[in-house]
Design a protein around this motif. Structure first.
Motif, short mmCIF file in Angstrom:
data_model
loop_
_atom_site.label_atom_id
_atom_site.label_comp_id
_atom_site.label_asym_id
_atom_site.label_seq_id
_atom_site.Cartn_x
_atom_site.Cartn_y
_atom_site.Cartn_z
N GLY A 222 -4.08 4.86 6.75
CA GLY A 222 -2.92 4.53 7.56
C GLY A 222 -3.00 3.19 8.25
O GLY A 222 -2.11 2.82 9.02
N ASP B 69 -0.67 0.54 -2.79
CA ASP B 69 0.77 0.31 -2.90
C ASP B 69 1.19 -0.46 -1.66
O ASP B 69 1.51 0.12 -0.63
CB ASP B 69 1.48 1.67 -2.98
CG ASP B 69 2.99 1.49 -3.04
OD1 ASP B 69 3.46 0.35 -3.13
OD2 ASP B 69 3.69 2.52 -2.99
N ALA C 276 1.09 -2.92 4.85
CA ALA C 276 0.68 -1.51 4.92
C ALA C 276 0.44 -1.00 3.50
O ALA C 276 0.91 -1.59 2.53
CB ALA C 276 1.76 -0.68 5.59
N ASN C 277 -0.28 0.07 3.42
CA ASN C 277 -0.54 0.71 2.12
C ASN C 277 0.25 2.01 2.07
O ASN C 277 -0.03 2.93 2.83
CB ASN C 277 -2.05 0.98 1.98
CG ASN C 277 -2.40 1.69 0.69
OD1 ASN C 277 -1.54 1.84 -0.19
ND2 ASN C 277 -3.64 2.12 0.57
N GLN C 278 1.23 2.05 1.20
CA GLN C 278 2.09 3.24 1.14
C GLN C 278 1.30 4.49 0.77
O GLN C 278 1.71 5.59 1.08
CB GLN C 278 3.21 3.03 0.12
CG GLN C 278 4.17 1.92 0.45
CD GLN C 278 5.16 2.30 1.54
OE1 GLN C 278 4.75 2.71 2.63
NE2 GLN C 278 6.44 2.17 1.25
N TYR C 279 0.19 4.32 0.08
CA TYR C 279 -0.64 5.48 -0.25
C TYR C 279 -1.43 5.96 0.97
O TYR C 279 -2.01 7.04 0.94
CB TYR C 279 -1.64 5.14 -1.36
CG TYR C 279 -1.01 4.81 -2.70
CD1 TYR C 279 0.15 5.41 -3.12
CD2 TYR C 279 -1.62 3.89 -3.55
CE1 TYR C 279 0.71 5.11 -4.35
CE2 TYR C 279 -1.08 3.58 -4.78
CZ TYR C 279 0.09 4.19 -5.18
OH TYR C 279 0.63 3.89 -6.40
N ALA C 280 -1.48 5.14 1.99
CA ALA C 280 -2.24 5.46 3.21
C ALA C 280 -3.70 5.71 2.92
O ALA C 280 -4.42 6.30 3.72
CB ALA C 280 -1.63 6.67 3.94
#
Lengths: 824, 823
Positions: free
Chosen positions: A358, A387, A443-447
């Motif tokens: 996150g 992502d 940010a990383n959409q995959y968290a």
């Protein structure tokens, strides 16, 4: 070239059910084994559809040789015959492990490609022949460390391989399946002697698994390989290795400046000299780091063959290997790639990594009013499974808050429903509306988080450019189908390719696609995509007297000083319904083209006069169409325009074949859900769909007839010889019986002589019996061959006598300039 | 919860002690001082006799003495009503009980409060129930909010709707509302109210006073309480309840006559509309729910059997201490501890979902070590069968449904993910966090499979609440929860945690990527149109910016050791897995009004679970090592009807998958499932699709994974199952196939009949046959052999007869309860 006749002809007749829908093109499905050691020769076998009369394998590298494996000479065969689709391949020595594309060349020209894994000279490879012994731990074959095993998964089973590992030894178990275009979606596990599972992995490199296993004790362990759905067979190949070789998961920073050397940290396992000191982890496994210097080439090399989608393959980068490690892609940046979190002055490039789930990263820079900036993030295309999502914010004067200026996620798919070509990366541009500090939030959409979850990002002024992919697919496809094809021209025919143009950094110029290196009798008019177009079709056309040919052509995209090679994009496998199947796309580093030596196109669809039109919005455009019917179109041909921007329900011209002439009318009046014409220049093409009675490979029927005749003659010959031999046997028997009788009544003095005669007669008799038996065997074999030849001839004849087959005919590309409606 | 049982026991123990010290009758009253300041108020008096072993409600037997007269009256139920202003002293002759009643406000009706006085009457008389005017849209054009949770709407509809024709302030008695309710004019709902009643007067007064709502002046009820909260009482005992409402200004009021009562188990207790509870004869604990507005309270009663107990096993752990203490209290003797063979079969089925292998049986039965049961439990937990069996359980709960063929890769991955985490014994809080906060694609993070199955934000919240907290929020979507404190705001505030869950195309159709949309989380309450921020149950709304995924905060709260529901829900679920009956039934409906049969045990288990770091294996280890779990299922003279006190092990039918695997094992056959390895156990099947492959699994109740409720799994026995076992083609094939056990035994003539019969028993019921069973089986073999020898049937060769005989024995054993049940 040796003239050979092909058992493969008949072998492939069994594959025809899938080809009846349209004119066939050659599709290579598998090469077994899929890995070959360089500097040596190895026999491989192929499977696929429409692989008739495959005489050779086709490689980009001319130093790679192949020759068909032949059946031994036999009187039963009228001509030398190939032993199935088997070839002996000889690979020159290669210092590195790499994939090369292989195509089969035969009756339908060059096939679609499949990767062949080339291993460094001296590599150890075993071909799996254990069969059902794999299915139990107790009988599982051994796999030595650092030896590759090639095999196929078995239906409803797990293939077990036994390995011996020392306590605390770290091994990486690699399984290549997706990477060799296998249908297997491989799953790996490792168990101990009690069958207790110690590790399991499903997806690591794409959908290929990798196990990172450290042995808790000296001993044997068992690696299990199975397809996710426990399917198996020829097309479910895998290459397995329990390796102690170095493995690089990621490089940080993941890019360097073009033409310079930069300090990089390799993140991986079993890295010589590597240290686990940083405590980095990937999927819960401790990984090592190693600092190295990496030299970045000044320009990106030609992309290596890989199973990545075109959008991934075309990113500026180069493969990097450390000692005998796997290759890892490193990006090429126009600027040095920083690794800090402040001090950014555009243009700049910076690397980042998501260490906690996150997490978001922010990069601040001073923007100048009126300046257009482009932010380009590269993550999904080169590094870990990320992502990225970007938000650009303009900071308040006190720097405490930011106002969102722009945000974005993913590069869109530009291949439509039939050719997925996208990435999770993105580039977005914005123009600073004030002199202010701006902030890029990543940010990383995959968290997800981990040592390999890194990316690099550049903030720069626009550098307009483009990339182009040409996609070859079957010319005729039913609804929701998608199938790959290698471009094949039949005499007098055309073959269209989808051109997918991706514009970068706001590039809005026209791009011309042109080709070179075409054989005699083949043309390919250049196509120019106007500034508002991103798709078109490039069409190869063969003259009616074009000579058979196969090879590579060169296709280039040009826009002013910008010039890029166009590579061929392909689907890895066909789909009956792209709404339910996974689409795998990749780039072929070659651009194959074939001209059929035996077949002519059913008809030629042509547009009369110039192929350039002008029309005003609100007016109708009439396009004269002519059809040259060569082999017979059954019924009518439905002709529609394809590719006209804004067209949702295209008009149809149903052209009866007897007419041969017609006019397709396109109404450029805006009509909801039908057509919203757009001003400007548009490319489009005409497609005619209909049915032809397709006569498949008549030559095969002729050859089958000759073979049939040959075997019939053999049967007659041996039938006669057997009869004669039987008569001879009877005569010998009679002679022997007479002498035997004489022996009983002969005087003692005469007996030796008579006995000698009896012995000679017996020998003669036995020889006659033997000869008669041998002739009988040949007669029986001839009968078998005859039956087989009859069956083959019947099958070939059925195909060559003509079957109604759906076809699509494509015109050469057309251009229309749409002008505004006249002022009233 | 824990304090309830302690106080229950304390009352019993103290009263016992008191009785021993002072044999004279000792009475007590629930109140000492009563203050009533309007004519509609009253006070329920409850007099308890503490002289005996068990406290007893004697209210209805008391002749109250009131001095002076004319100020209050007390009816036969002990309900005190005001008559005039002043102070009265109430005494009970022969005891030292004294109650002082101070009465004021008489002579005028006082202001009737709509919310606190009128609306509760609609609830009391059933007017605003779901089957009447409280249903959506109302009844006969007249609607009321369900159970009166929206008094502002009730007032609007009563007073203003239909041009105000329902009420007549000029002549209140002629109001349509009252005439209908009293049956003066036809009313489909019949007569609900007596004209002479105090409640009728209340309504008349309210109409006469101008039908005022005056919400601002309304005192909010903050809580209610019931007296007594719990008691041990003999069967047949009656207990009057007294209910008090506590208001926002600190005042309180008796609401015994307006509260609603509902017995949770009518086989154990009944309650009338005045709060008088009558206990029945079934031993155990039961409860009565008391409701007023949105508030609830519970009275619990324990009915002892009173038998002598002299066989309590030595407690192994706190489970036994709690269970055995209650059994002692109830006077309910437990069954003996089960023998080794029974224990082995039971624990192997419960932990590993399979029958013990014959080798395991042999080793275990000959093992003399004292801790062999504990060792076996550990071994089973360490075996891959444990994770596979419980993965199947959780795959059902987490709805790993293959709704489309394109889901298959994901359902396989999610099932495998669950299995791997159970095998690694990932702490439960971590496991739950991973599911709740899952992002990414299913290949890399299979936990997102849950979000693929459960797409709607409200449904996601409901599932999370039910699965991990045991709170069923569904009711609160449309109205205030009738049996809980949850309002619509609670519902939508809790659902708001999921409103930023985004989906986009994944690698292939239907493999979408789950991600956090960077927007501010919030969900609108459709009733109030208010957008609610993410709010954990019973907590304050969270202030989260758009970049923060609210699911992170949710997971943190959800899995916190301070969360009162999280651990309790899980231990209750697992308790049910092993004991068939949860401490709270149903296991995922945990609320104040549905109390646990053993509240202290539930609390202790939850504490133990949380303190262990949410260690699932440790929880199972604790349960299975208890003597309670190891009790025999054979009832003794006292506990045959016991279904909630765990005085014996309650047999349960084998689950569909376990039964199929067991039949395959015993008959030496296999079931074939598409896209699964040959010989796969049914307990390892990843999703629901295999129910369509196997009628057996369907008929024996394998869940379709349509909901988060484990009740989807059918554990009952029914006729279709019996018929399937007795004469289905599937069973016939398993018993008679050439590679099967019957065929092998028939061919194995070198072994004695006894040995071959024993093999079947060892496989099927994990024990050796007794003499009677051997005799019966041998007799059957002999009959078949004779029949074949007599050649009366040409088709019956000696070989065929032998095989059929063994098939018959197998068939018979597979149809016994001993095989079909875990006992």
């Amino acid at each position: 070239m040796i003239k050979v006749w092909y058992i493969a002809v008949v072998a492939c007749l069994f594959c025809l059910s899938t080809a009846r829908g349209q004119l066939p093109t050659a599709e290579l499905h598998s090469i077994n084994p899929p890995a070959v050691v360089s500097g040596a020769s190895l026999e491989v076998s192929l499977s696929g559809s429409n692989l008739e009369e495959i005489s050779t394998l086709y490689f980009l590298d001319p130093d790679i040789k192949s020759k068909p494996v032949m059946l031994p000479e036999s009187e039963y065969r009228i001509h030398p015959q190939q032993s199935g689709l088997r070839f002996t391949v000889t690979i020159p020595e290669s210092p590195i492990e790499k994939f090369i594309p292989v195509r089969a060349a035969g009756y339908f020209g060059l096939s679609t490609s499949r990767p062949l894994l080339i291993l460094p000279a001296g590599s150890k490879v075993i071909s799996d022949r254990a069969g059902s012994a794999h299915h139990k731990l107790a009988t599982a074959p051994a796999l030595a460390l650092n030896t590759k095993a090639t095999g196929t998964t078995d239906s409803k089973q797990t293939d077990w391989w036994k390995i011996s590992v020392k306590k605390d030894q770290r091994i990486l178990v690699h399984c290549l399946a997706e990477r060799i275009d296998s249908q297997a979606d491989a799953v790996l596990s490792i168990v101990d002697g009690q069958g207790v599972e110690l590790e399991r992995n499903r997806d690591y490199v794409g959908r290929d698994p990798m196990l990172d296993f450290t042995a808790p004790a000296d001993g044997n362990y068992w690696i299990g390989v199975h397809d996710t759905f426990y399917n198996g067979g020829t097309n479910f190949a895998y290459v397995l290795e329990a390796s102690t070789r170095p493995w690089i998961d990621a490089v940080y920073p993941p890019a360097g400046k073009a033409g310079e050397t930069f300090e990089a940290t390799l993140i991986g396992r079993n890295l010589p000299g590597g240290s686990p000191g940083e405590g980095l982890q990937i999927d819960g496994k401790l990984v090592e780091t190693l600092n190295v210097k990496v030299a970045v080439p000044p320009t990106p090399p030609k992309p290596e063959f890989s199973n990545q989608s075109p959008s991934h393959t075309l990113v500026a980068g180069f493969p990097y290997r450390y000692k005998k490690s796997n290759p890892v892609q490193i990006g090429i940046s126009d600027h040095p790639v920083q690794t800090g979190d402040s001090g950014f002055v555009p243009p700049f490039a910076v690397a980042g990594r998501f260490d906690t789930e996150g997490e978001i990263d922010t990069f601040r820079f001073q923007g100048k009013k009126g300046t257009a900036y482009w932010i380009d993030v590269v993550a999904d295309r080169v590094a870990g499974h990320i992502d990225p999502y970007i938000i650009v914010e303009k900071l308040s004067a006190d720097k405490e808050s930011g106002k969102k200026v722009k945000e974005g996620d993913d590069t869109s798919n530009n291949g439509g429903a039939t050719f997925l070509n996208m990435s999770r990366d993105l580039a977005l541009g914005f123009t600073a509306d004030a002199d202010a500090e701006y902030q890029v939030v990543v940010a990383n959409q995959y968290a997800s988080a981990g040592a390999e979850k890194n990316y690099w990002l550049s903030v720069r002024q626009a550098k307009p450019d483009f990339e182009v992919v040409a996609v070859a697919e079957r010319p005729y496809l039913d609804a929701r189908q998608a199938y790959p094809a290698a471009p094949l021209l039949r005499k007098g025919g055309t073959f269209p390719l989808q051109i997918l143009l991706r514009r970068k950094d706001g590039f809005s110029g026209a791009v011309t696609i042109s080709s070179e290196g075409l054989p005699e009798g083949v043309t390919c008019p250049s196509v120019t995509l106007s500034g508002n177009e991103s798709a078109a079709r490039l069409v190869f056309a063969a003259a009616t007297d074009a000579k058979p040919w196969h090879g590579n052509v060169t296709v280039t995209a040009t826009a002013g000083k910008l010039r890029h090679p166009v590579y061929l994009g392909t689907l890895v496998a066909g789909m009956t319904d792209y709404n339910i199947s996974r689409q795998r796309t990749r780039l072929d580093p070659d651009f194959p083209l074939s001209v059929s030596g035996a077949e002519a196109a059913p008809a030629t669809l042509e547009v009369g006069g110039e192929r350039t039109f002008t029309v005003e919005i609100g007016k109708k455009l009439e396009i004269p169409v002519s059809l040259t019917n060569k082999n017979g179109i059954e019924g009518t041909l439905a002709i529609t325009p394809v590719g006209l921007s804004g067209m949702r329900r295209p008009p149809v011209l149903n052209l009866a074949t007897k007419d041969q002439q017609g006019k397709l009318t396109i109404d450029f009046t805006s009509k909801k859900n039908v057509f919203t014409p757009k001003q400007g220049i548009s490319n489009f093409i005409l497609k005619g769909t209909g049915t032809t009675k397709y006569k498949r490979n008549p030559g095969a029927t002729e050859r089958a007839a000759a073979q049939k005749k040959h075997t019939e003659a053999l049967v007659a010959k041996y039938t006669k010889l057997v009869a004669e031999s039987k008569t001879a046997v009877a005569a010998k028997k009679k002679e022997l019986d007479g002498l035997t009788k004489n022996l009983q009544t002969a005087s003692p003095d005469a007996k030796p002589e008579v006995a000698k005669a009896v012995a000679a007669a017996k020998a003669g008799y036995e020889a006659a019996v033997k000869e008669s038996g041998e002739l009988e065997e040949k007669r029986v074999q001839s009968e078998k061959e005859k039956a087989a030849a009859i069956a083959k001839h019947k099958a070939a004849n059925a195909l060559s006598s003509g079957k109604n087959t759906k076809i699509a005919l494509w015109s050469l590309p057309l251009t229309v300039e749409v002008k505004p409606a006249p002022k009233k | 919860m824990k304090t309830h049982i302690i106080s229950l026991l304390a009352v019993a123990i103290v009263s016992l002690a008191t009785a021993q010290e002072n044999p004279a009758k000792k009475l007590s009253c629930n109140v000492e001082d009563v203050a009533l300041n309007d004519s509609r108020s009253g006070q329920q008096l409850i007099v308890t006799d503490l002289s005996g072993k068990i406290p007893k409600d004697v209210t209805r037997d008391i002749d109250f003495s009131i001095e002076p007269e004319g100020i209050v009256s007390i009816n036969e139920n002990g309900y005190l009503l005001p008559l005039g202003n002043g102070t009265a002293t109430i005494t009970i002759p022969g005891s030292d009980v004294t109650v002082v009643a101070r009465i004021s406000g008489q002579g005028s009706s006082g202001t009737v409060n709509f919310t606190n006085d009128v609306v509760p009457l609609f609830t009391k008389y059933g007017c605003n129930g779901g089957g009447c005017h409280g249903k959506s849209g109302g009844q006969r054009n007249f609607r009321l909010s369900l159970f009166g949770y929206e008094p502002w709407n009730d007032h609007e509809w009563l007073v203003r709707e239909s041009r105000g024709r329902r009420l007549s302030p000029a002549a209140p008695e002629n109001s349509l509302l009252l005439m209908k309710a009293t049956g003066e004019i036809p009313h489909e709902g019949g007569i609900r109210l007596e004209k002479q009643s105090a409640d009728y007067s209340t309504l008349v007064d309210w109409i006469r006073q101008g039908m005022i709502h005056n919400a601002e002046a309304t005192l909010q009820v903050e809580k209610i309480s019931v007296y007594p909260t719990e008691l041990v009482a003999d069967p047949g005992t009656q207990q009057q309840l007294a209910v008090t409402a506590y208001f926002s200004d600190g005042s309180s009021k008796d609401i015994t006559r307006t509260a609603i009562y509902e017995a949770n188990q009518e086989t154990m207790a009944e309650v009338d509309e005045l709060g008088l509870v009558t206990l029945k004869s079934e031993t155990g604990s039961t409860s009565v729910m008391v409701r007023f507005q949105e508030h609830v309270a519970v009275y619990r009663a324990t009915i002892p059997l009173g038998a002598t107990i002299d066989n309590l096993p030595e407690p192994e752990n706190f489970i036994d201490e709690q269970i055995f203490t209650k059994l002692s209290l109830l006077g309910l003797p437990p069954s003996d501890v089960a023998d080794d063979a029974t224990f082995l079969r039971r624990v192997t089925i419960d932990i590993a979902g399979r029958l013990p292998a014959t080798e395991e049986v042999d080793v275990f039965l000959t093992d003399k070590s004292p801790d062999k049961r504990a060792a076996k439990i550990d071994a089973l937990l360490d075996s891959p069968d444990y994770s596979a069996y419980f993965a199947q359980k959780w795959a059902g709960i987490l709805r790993n449904k293959r709704a489309k063929d394109t889901y298959q890769r994901g359902t396989y991955a999610f099932h495998e993910w669950i299995r791997e985490h159970l095998e690694a014994n990932t702490p439960y809080d971590e496991l739950v966090s991973k599911v709740v906060t899952a992002s990414g694609e299913i290949g890399r993070n299979p936990a997102v499979g849950w979000y693929r199955s459960v797409k709607d934000n409200k449904e996601q919240m409901q599932d999370i609440a039910q699965v991990f907290l045991g709170i069923r929020m569904q009711c609160a979507q449309c109205h205030h929860h009738p049996y809980e404190k949850w309002s619509q705001d609670d519902y939508y505030g809790f659902a708001a945690f999921f409103t930023t869950v985004g989906r986009k195309r994944g690698e292939q159709p239907d493999e979408e990527i789950i991600y956090h949309r960077r927007v501010t989380a919030g969900m609108q309450n459709p009733n109030t149109k208010k957008t609610l921020k993410p709010t954990a149950l019973g907590e304050e709304p969270l202030e989260l910016d758009a970049s923060t995924d609210p699911r992170m905060a949710l997971a943190e709260w959800l899995t916190s050791k301070e969360n009162p529901w999280f651990a309790q829900m899980l231990v209750n679920r697992y308790w049910k897995h092993f004991f068939s009956t949860a401490l709270v039934e149903p296991e995922d409906d945990m609320r104040v009004t549905n109390p646990a049969s053993h509240p202290a045990l539930l609390g202790a288990l939850a504490d133990h679970f949380a303190e262990s770091g949410f260690d699932l294996k440790e929880l199972i280890r604790t349960i299975c090592n208890s003597r309670t779990y190891q009790l025999s299922s054979d009832p003794n003279d006292h506990n045959v009807t016991d279904s909630q006190n765990f005085s014996r092990f309650y047999p349960k039918r084998l689950q569909a998958e376990v039964l199929l695997d067991a039949i395959n094992l015993v008959s030496s056959s296999q079931s074939v499932f598409t896209n699964q390895p040959a010989g796969v156990s049914a307990t390892r099947l990843p999703d629901d699709k295999f129910n369509r492959d196997s009628y057996f699994l369907t008929v024996f109740g394998r869940p379709e994974m349509d909901s988060a409720c484990e009740c989807e799994r059918v554990d009952d026995a029914n006729l279709a199952q019996s018929l399937h076992l007795i004469n289905s083609g599937t069973m016939q094939q398993k018993l008679s196939h050439d590679g099967g056990r019957a065929a092998a035994l028939a061919k194995d003539a070198k072994r004695a009949d006894e040995e071959r019969i024993a093999e079947i028993y060892r496989y099927a019921v994990s024990r050796l046959p007794n003499e009677t069973e051997i005799k019966a089986a041998k007799s059957h073999l002999e009959r078949k052999r004779v029949k074949a020898a007599e050649k009366k049937d040409d088709d019956l060769t000696p070989e065929k007869a032998e095989r059929e005989a063994f098939e018959d024995i197998l068939w018979a054993l597979l149809n016994t309860k001993e095989f079909l049940f875990n006992h």
